[in-house]
Write a protein that holds these residues in place. Sequence first.
Motif, PDB file in Angstrom:
ATOM      1  N   GLN A 142       0.830  -1.210   0.000  1.00 14.88           N
ATOM      2  CA  GLN A 142       0.000   0.000   0.000  1.00 14.88           C
ATOM      3  C   GLN A 142       0.862   1.256   0.000  1.00 14.88           C
ATOM      4  O   GLN A 142       0.541   2.235  -0.687  1.00 14.88           O
ATOM      5  CB  GLN A 142      -0.958  -0.013   1.202  1.00 14.88           C
ATOM      6  CG  GLN A 142      -2.040  -1.070   1.097  1.00 14.88           C
ATOM      7  CD  GLN A 142      -2.803  -1.014  -0.217  1.00 14.88           C
ATOM      8  OE1 GLN A 142      -3.214   0.036  -0.696  1.00 14.88           O
ATOM      9  NE2 GLN A 142      -2.989  -2.182  -0.831  1.00 14.88           N
ATOM     10  N   LEU A 145       2.106   1.640  -3.559  1.00 15.14           N
ATOM     11  CA  LEU A 145       1.017   2.008  -4.472  1.00 15.14           C
ATOM     12  C   LEU A 145       0.613   3.476  -4.312  1.00 15.14           C
ATOM     13  O   LEU A 145       0.150   4.100  -5.263  1.00 15.14           O
ATOM     14  CB  LEU A 145      -0.190   1.098  -4.274  1.00 15.14           C
ATOM     15  CG  LEU A 145      -0.018  -0.347  -4.745  1.00 15.14           C
ATOM     16  CD1 LEU A 145      -1.277  -1.148  -4.449  1.00 15.14           C
ATOM     17  CD2 LEU A 145       0.339  -0.410  -6.219  1.00 15.14           C
ATOM     18  N   LYS A 148       1.944   5.711  -6.834  1.00 18.95           N
ATOM     19  CA  LYS A 148       1.422   5.520  -8.193  1.00 18.95           C
ATOM     20  C   LYS A 148       2.542   5.131  -9.173  1.00 18.95           C
ATOM     21  O   LYS A 148       2.876   5.872 -10.112  1.00 18.95           O
ATOM     22  CB  LYS A 148       0.684   6.752  -8.671  1.00 18.95           C
ATOM     23  CG  LYS A 148      -0.492   7.099  -7.768  1.00 18.95           C
ATOM     24  CD  LYS A 148      -1.607   7.706  -8.531  1.00 18.95           C
ATOM     25  CE  LYS A 148      -2.812   8.111  -7.755  1.00 18.95           C
ATOM     26  NZ  LYS A 148      -3.076   7.679  -6.466  1.00 18.95           N
ATOM     27  N   PHE A 162       0.808  -0.562 -12.177  1.00 23.79           N
ATOM     28  CA  PHE A 162      -0.079  -0.097 -11.115  1.00 23.79           C
ATOM     29  C   PHE A 162      -1.481  -0.669 -11.327  1.00 23.79           C
ATOM     30  O   PHE A 162      -2.123  -1.162 -10.408  1.00 23.79           O
ATOM     31  CB  PHE A 162      -0.086   1.434 -11.107  1.00 23.79           C
ATOM     32  CG  PHE A 162      -0.978   2.062 -10.084  1.00 23.79           C
ATOM     33  CD1 PHE A 162      -0.676   1.973  -8.732  1.00 23.79           C
ATOM     34  CD2 PHE A 162      -2.108   2.765 -10.474  1.00 23.79           C
ATOM     35  CE1 PHE A 162      -1.498   2.571  -7.782  1.00 23.79           C
ATOM     36  CE2 PHE A 162      -2.928   3.365  -9.531  1.00 23.79           C
ATOM     37  CZ  PHE A 162      -2.621   3.267  -8.182  1.00 23.79           C
ATOM     38  N   ILE A 165      -1.911  -4.359 -10.385  1.00 26.24           N
ATOM     39  CA  ILE A 165      -2.007  -4.576  -8.942  1.00 26.24           C
ATOM     40  C   ILE A 165      -3.340  -4.077  -8.406  1.00 26.24           C
ATOM     41  O   ILE A 165      -3.943  -4.711  -7.539  1.00 26.24           O
ATOM     42  CB  ILE A 165      -0.813  -3.921  -8.211  1.00 26.24           C
ATOM     43  CG1 ILE A 165       0.472  -4.646  -8.630  1.00 26.24           C
ATOM     44  CG2 ILE A 165      -1.002  -3.983  -6.704  1.00 26.24           C
ATOM     45  CD1 ILE A 165       1.727  -4.041  -8.115  1.00 26.24           C
ATOM     46  N   GLN A 166      -3.831  -2.958  -8.935  1.00 25.09           N
ATOM     47  CA  GLN A 166      -5.134  -2.468  -8.494  1.00 25.09           C
ATOM     48  C   GLN A 166      -6.231  -3.466  -8.798  1.00 25.09           C
ATOM     49  O   GLN A 166      -7.137  -3.655  -7.987  1.00 25.09           O
ATOM     50  CB  GLN A 166      -5.459  -1.130  -9.175  1.00 25.09           C
ATOM     51  CG  GLN A 166      -4.855   0.052  -8.491  1.00 25.09           C
ATOM     52  CD  GLN A 166      -5.400   1.340  -9.058  1.00 25.09           C
ATOM     53  OE1 GLN A 166      -5.532   1.492 -10.273  1.00 25.09           O
ATOM     54  NE2 GLN A 166      -5.734   2.249  -8.191  1.00 25.09           N
TER      55      GLN A 166
END
Length: 170
Positions: A142, A145, A148, A162, A165-166
């Motif tokens: 987290q 992430l 970004k 990104f 993974i989202q």
Amino acid sequence: MLLTHGHLDHFGNINEIKSVFKAPVAIHREDVDALEKGQDSHLKPTRKRGALIKPFLYGRVKGTSPDIIIDTTLSLKSFGVNGKVVHTPGHTDGSLSVILKNNEMIIGDLLMGGHIGGLLLPHKPRHHYFAHNMDAVQKSIQRLLHEKPSKIYVGHGGPLTFQDIQKREF
């Protein structure tokens, strides 16, 4: 040479590489012991596949002492790299990641891509077969992430994005 964590598959040939390139070796303080002993730090399986392969992974190499010990964050500017090394514990207590100015990241084994060490579906993000602390893995993911990332390079498989993974909701 930055060691992202204290596992043999990431430092097993460090003595040979160091003798050729004469470059300093850096590792996080929490993984120094594994490097000096020349053996894996704690291998805690995250799923059945990890438990099945764990008996085949134990080994030893000649240990070595690091030249640079990292505690939290290290700027890479003095090494000619526009980025920083950050502590991202979870896979091991001393796992490290590199965040470059262009928001590309090298995260070692915090995540992996695909199956069978990245041989199948290398761009599908997955948790690694081993993690010392899954809560810490989640927090580290987290944290990264939040930056970004444009591309994420993992130790096995990848690269990831990104968006990859989202979709997986880490």
